[in-house]
Design an enzyme around this catalytic site. Structure first.
Site, PDB file in Angstrom:
ATOM      1  N   GLY A 174       0.832  -1.207   0.000  1.00 37.78           N
ATOM      2  CA  GLY A 174       0.000   0.000   0.000  1.00 37.78           C
ATOM      3  C   GLY A 174       0.863   1.251   0.000  1.00 37.78           C
ATOM      4  O   GLY A 174       1.696   1.438   0.896  1.00 37.78           O
ATOM      5  N   GLU A 177     -18.316  18.290   2.571  1.00 37.45           N
ATOM      6  CA  GLU A 177     -17.467  18.989   1.589  1.00 37.45           C
ATOM      7  C   GLU A 177     -18.050  18.845   0.184  1.00 37.45           C
ATOM      8  O   GLU A 177     -18.092  19.808  -0.580  1.00 37.45           O
ATOM      9  CB  GLU A 177     -16.041  18.418   1.630  1.00 37.45           C
ATOM     10  CG  GLU A 177     -15.340  18.749   2.933  1.00 37.45           C
ATOM     11  CD  GLU A 177     -13.870  18.330   2.985  1.00 37.45           C
ATOM     12  OE1 GLU A 177     -13.153  18.889   3.809  1.00 37.45           O
ATOM     13  OE2 GLU A 177     -13.455  17.444   2.225  1.00 37.45           O
ATOM     14  N   ALA A 183      -6.129  10.147   7.472  1.00 39.12           N
ATOM     15  CA  ALA A 183      -4.747  10.164   7.009  1.00 39.12           C
ATOM     16  C   ALA A 183      -3.789  10.419   8.168  1.00 39.12           C
ATOM     17  O   ALA A 183      -2.695   9.839   8.235  1.00 39.12           O
ATOM     18  CB  ALA A 183      -4.580  11.240   5.948  1.00 39.12           C
TER      19      ALA A 183
HETATM   20  C1  FAD Z   1     -13.104  11.201  -0.276  1.00 41.73           C
HETATM   21  C2  FAD Z   1     -12.212  11.074   0.937  1.00 41.73           C
HETATM   22  C3  FAD Z   1     -11.899  12.200   1.694  1.00 41.73           C
HETATM   23  C4  FAD Z   1     -11.060  12.093   2.818  1.00 41.73           C
HETATM   24  N1  FAD Z   1     -10.752  13.226   3.516  1.00 41.73           N
HETATM   25  C5  FAD Z   1      -9.880  13.155   4.550  1.00 41.73           C
HETATM   26  C6  FAD Z   1      -9.453  14.324   5.248  1.00 41.73           C
HETATM   27  O1  FAD Z   1      -9.874  15.425   4.933  1.00 41.73           O
HETATM   28  N2  FAD Z   1      -8.553  14.163   6.273  1.00 41.73           N
HETATM   29  C7  FAD Z   1      -8.062  12.954   6.635  1.00 41.73           C
HETATM   30  O2  FAD Z   1      -7.225  12.872   7.556  1.00 41.73           O
HETATM   31  N3  FAD Z   1      -8.450  11.832   6.005  1.00 41.73           N
HETATM   32  C8  FAD Z   1      -9.337  11.896   4.970  1.00 41.73           C
HETATM   33  N4  FAD Z   1      -9.726  10.755   4.310  1.00 41.73           N
HETATM   34  C9  FAD Z   1      -9.268   9.463   4.819  1.00 41.73           C
HETATM   35  C10 FAD Z   1      -7.850   9.152   4.369  1.00 41.73           C
HETATM   36  O3  FAD Z   1      -7.737   9.299   2.971  1.00 41.73           O
HETATM   37  C11 FAD Z   1      -7.522   7.727   4.794  1.00 41.73           C
HETATM   38  O4  FAD Z   1      -7.702   7.610   6.174  1.00 41.73           O
HETATM   39  C12 FAD Z   1      -6.099   7.387   4.445  1.00 41.73           C
HETATM   40  O5  FAD Z   1      -5.944   7.394   3.047  1.00 41.73           O
HETATM   41  C13 FAD Z   1      -5.716   6.026   5.013  1.00 41.73           C
HETATM   42  O6  FAD Z   1      -4.384   5.772   4.690  1.00 41.73           O
HETATM   43  P1  FAD Z   1      -3.916   4.278   4.445  1.00 41.73           P
HETATM   44  O7  FAD Z   1      -2.465   4.332   4.197  1.00 41.73           O
HETATM   45  O8  FAD Z   1      -4.440   3.410   5.518  1.00 41.73           O
HETATM   46  O9  FAD Z   1      -4.699   3.825   3.118  1.00 41.73           O
HETATM   47  P2  FAD Z   1      -4.791   4.480   1.686  1.00 41.73           P
HETATM   48  O10 FAD Z   1      -4.292   5.857   1.668  1.00 41.73           O
HETATM   49  O11 FAD Z   1      -6.191   4.220   1.231  1.00 41.73           O
HETATM   50  O12 FAD Z   1      -3.805   3.605   0.821  1.00 41.73           O
HETATM   51  C14 FAD Z   1      -3.968   2.237   0.632  1.00 41.73           C
HETATM   52  C15 FAD Z   1      -3.240   1.834  -0.610  1.00 41.73           C
HETATM   53  O13 FAD Z   1      -3.181   0.404  -0.657  1.00 41.73           O
HETATM   54  C16 FAD Z   1      -3.504  -0.033  -1.950  1.00 41.73           C
HETATM   55  N5  FAD Z   1      -4.029  -1.397  -1.879  1.00 41.73           N
HETATM   56  C17 FAD Z   1      -5.196  -1.806  -1.316  1.00 41.73           C
HETATM   57  N6  FAD Z   1      -5.329  -3.144  -1.427  1.00 41.73           N
HETATM   58  C18 FAD Z   1      -4.221  -3.576  -2.060  1.00 41.73           C
HETATM   59  C19 FAD Z   1      -3.770  -4.855  -2.460  1.00 41.73           C
HETATM   60  N7  FAD Z   1      -4.490  -5.950  -2.210  1.00 41.73           N
HETATM   61  N8  FAD Z   1      -2.583  -4.946  -3.107  1.00 41.73           N
HETATM   62  C20 FAD Z   1      -1.848  -3.817  -3.348  1.00 41.73           C
HETATM   63  N9  FAD Z   1      -2.220  -2.589  -2.990  1.00 41.73           N
HETATM   64  C21 FAD Z   1      -3.394  -2.460  -2.350  1.00 41.73           C
HETATM   65  C22 FAD Z   1      -4.514   0.982  -2.445  1.00 41.73           C
HETATM   66  O14 FAD Z   1      -4.619   0.959  -3.841  1.00 41.73           O
HETATM   67  C23 FAD Z   1      -3.946   2.278  -1.879  1.00 41.73           C
HETATM   68  O15 FAD Z   1      -3.015   2.845  -2.769  1.00 41.73           O
HETATM   69  C24 FAD Z   1     -10.560  10.832   3.196  1.00 41.73           C
HETATM   70  C25 FAD Z   1     -10.881   9.693   2.441  1.00 41.73           C
HETATM   71  C26 FAD Z   1     -11.705   9.818   1.331  1.00 41.73           C
HETATM   72  C27 FAD Z   1     -12.022   8.582   0.514  1.00 41.73           C
END
Ligand code: FAD
Length: 416
Positions: free
Chosen positions: A13, A172, A318
């Site tokens: 990820g 938003e 995030a």
């Molecule tokens: C529309 C929207 C608005 C948001 N606004 C905010 C905000 O204003 N402030 C805030 O703090 N948070 C916000 N968030 C939440 C924030 O984006 C997430 O909490 C954050 O991205 C989580 O980080 P992560 O690293 O856990 O996962 P992600 O950032 O989702 O990254 C996961 C990655 O893993 C990859 N992946 C998944 N499964 C597999 C697999 N099987 N094999 C290989 N790769 C894989 C995905 O493609 C992705 O690239 C928002 C989310 C959304 C959808």
């Protein structure tokens, strides 16, 4: 010369959690493989701006290989992990096998439709570039269709935009959509009466922004209403066929557009791991972020279930993913040095959401702000957090242009 084999850290990820882990391990005595389904990192908080024709996808996504050009201990692979063998310590991806010494699962989340298959099929969501651009194309098409529709009921349904979910993303999106109609589409379609256009925000509970303090919830409602967003609280929908939303109380709303922002769950891969899961499929981890029984595996971000000091699950944000990434990277280095691992504690940096032009709500350093000051904080923070100088500059110019000329730049309907 004898070359020592470095421990192999596999990070799955390249979202907020995965990127931060990889960057924190840049000087550690490890060899890193970063694996991600796409070849880019996506700044999801601005996805809604792609959907409302404010930004192009390349302004909120950045190639992973470019980010890590200078990091010598990292190799990137684009691929999807389909299974993991925790005993033998390898993952399968794209038909090949990758062994690891330490695994960091940062696979994030996906939209949760809570079993409402019809909504998933006929509604729109904001989770990927594809879903945001298809929402944009659909929204713009609705104005085109409405401009030549003579039946007033159908025209009304074409111009009714329903956002489901009163959390930050729903708020938003609803605020930005209302402004798209008032400031931009009204100029593009001078022959159409766009006072017919409606943005409805549906929320199942009695409040929008439940995680925010009372004064900011009230401020949010006021700001949304000021932008002509109709808020329907305590309203639950049960079905949607693409034209009509059926509500739990038997009522209905005719609308050709439904954008679902009412739920997130962990990524699908977490259901196939055979590990303990909590609500939303999130993987239960130890306080050190390690998988129980598998101390060489860390799960972070949206995919991980961790409680705060009050026993409440940490939100899918995030900021949580990035702080957990730092903790996981530190703990991997502590294992390598034979030291005791540290438990993870989330430091809440505050809350921030924008509700369109000049309007946002923020809770920072224990203080609540709303209106223009909060909006300026939002703009500065989001520009700062975007990756890449070019992206920052282009987004800043774009926003300044939109601000002064009441215009959204990307009003192209493209083929999907
Ligand atoms: C529309 C929207 C608005 C948001 N606004 C905010 C905000 O204003 N402030 C805030 O703090 N948070 C916000 N968030 C939440 C924030 O984006 C997430 O909490 C954050 O991205 C989580 O980080 P992560 O690293 O856990 O996962 P992600 O950032 O989702 O990254 C996961 C990655 O893993 C990859 N992946 C998944 N499964 C597999 C697999 N099987 N094999 C290989 N790769 C894989 C995905 O493609 C992705 O690239 C928002 C989310 C959304 C959808």
């Amino acid at each position: 010369m004898k070359t020592e084999k470095l421990p192999h850290v596999l990070i799955v990820g390249a979202g907020f959690g995965g990127l931060e882990t990889a960057q924190r391990l840049r000087n550690a005595p490890v060899q890193i493989t970063l694996l991600n389904r796409q070849n880019y990192h996506l700044f999801q908080p601005l996805l809604y701006q792609v959907a409302i024709a404010g930004l192009v996808p390349s302004q909120i996504a950045y190639p992973v290989r470019t980010i890590f050009r200078k990091q010598k201990n990292l190799t990137f692979q684009m691929g999807e992990v389909t299974s993991i063998d925790f005993e033998a310590r390898y993952i399968r991806s794209n038909g090949s096998v990758i062994a690891y010494d330490y695994l960091v699962l940062a696979v994030g989340g996906q939209t949760n439709f809570f079993g409402l298959g019809a909504v998933e099929e006929n509604g729109f969501q904001l989770k990927s570039i594809e879903s945001a651009t298809s929402t944009r194309n659909h929204l713009l098409r609705m104005f085109e269709r409405a401009s030549r529709e003579i039946d007033p009921d159908i025209r009304k349904a074409l111009l009714t935009f329903v956002v489901v979910g009163g959390g930050p993303t729903g708020v938003e999106t609803a605020g930005a959509l209302a402004e798209l109609i008032t400031h931009v589409m009204s100029k593009d379609y001078p022959q159409m009466d766009l006072s017919e256009g409606r943005v409805l925000l549906i929320e199942a509970t009695g409040n929008v922004m439940v995680a925010y303090p009372e004064e900011l919830r009230k401020a949010t409602m006021k700001l949304l209403e000021g932008k002509n967003v109709q808020i329907l609280l305590n309203t639950r929908l049960t079905d949607y066929n693409g034209r009509r939303i059926t509500l739990a109380d038997g009522g209905y709303i005719d609308a050709f557009t439904l954008i679902w922002t009412a739920g997130v769950r962990s990524a699908e891969i977490t259901d196939r791991l055979g590990v303990p899961q909590a609500a939303g499929g999130r993987v239960r981890v130890e306080s050190t972020l390690q998988l129980p029984q598998h101390p060489d595996v860390f799960v972070i971000g949206d995919a991980a279930y961790v409680e705060d000091e009050k026993g409440q699950p940490l939100p899918m944000l995030a900021t949580v993913a990035q702080q957990q990434a730092k903790a996981a990277a530190r703990n991997i280095q502590k294992i390598l040095r034979g030291e005791t691992l540290e438990p993870f504690h989330y430091k809440d940096p505050g809350l921030l959401a924008t509700i369109g032009r000049n309007a946002a709500v923020a809770r920072i350093w224990g203080l609540s702000f709303s209106g223009f000051i909060a909006w300026m904080i939002w703009v500065v923070l989001h520009i700062f957090r975007l990756i890449g100088f070019r992206n920052r500059l282009v987004v800043l110019i774009n926003w300044a242009w939109d601000y002064f000329f009441y215009d959204n730049q990307v009003r192209l309907i493209t083929r999907e």
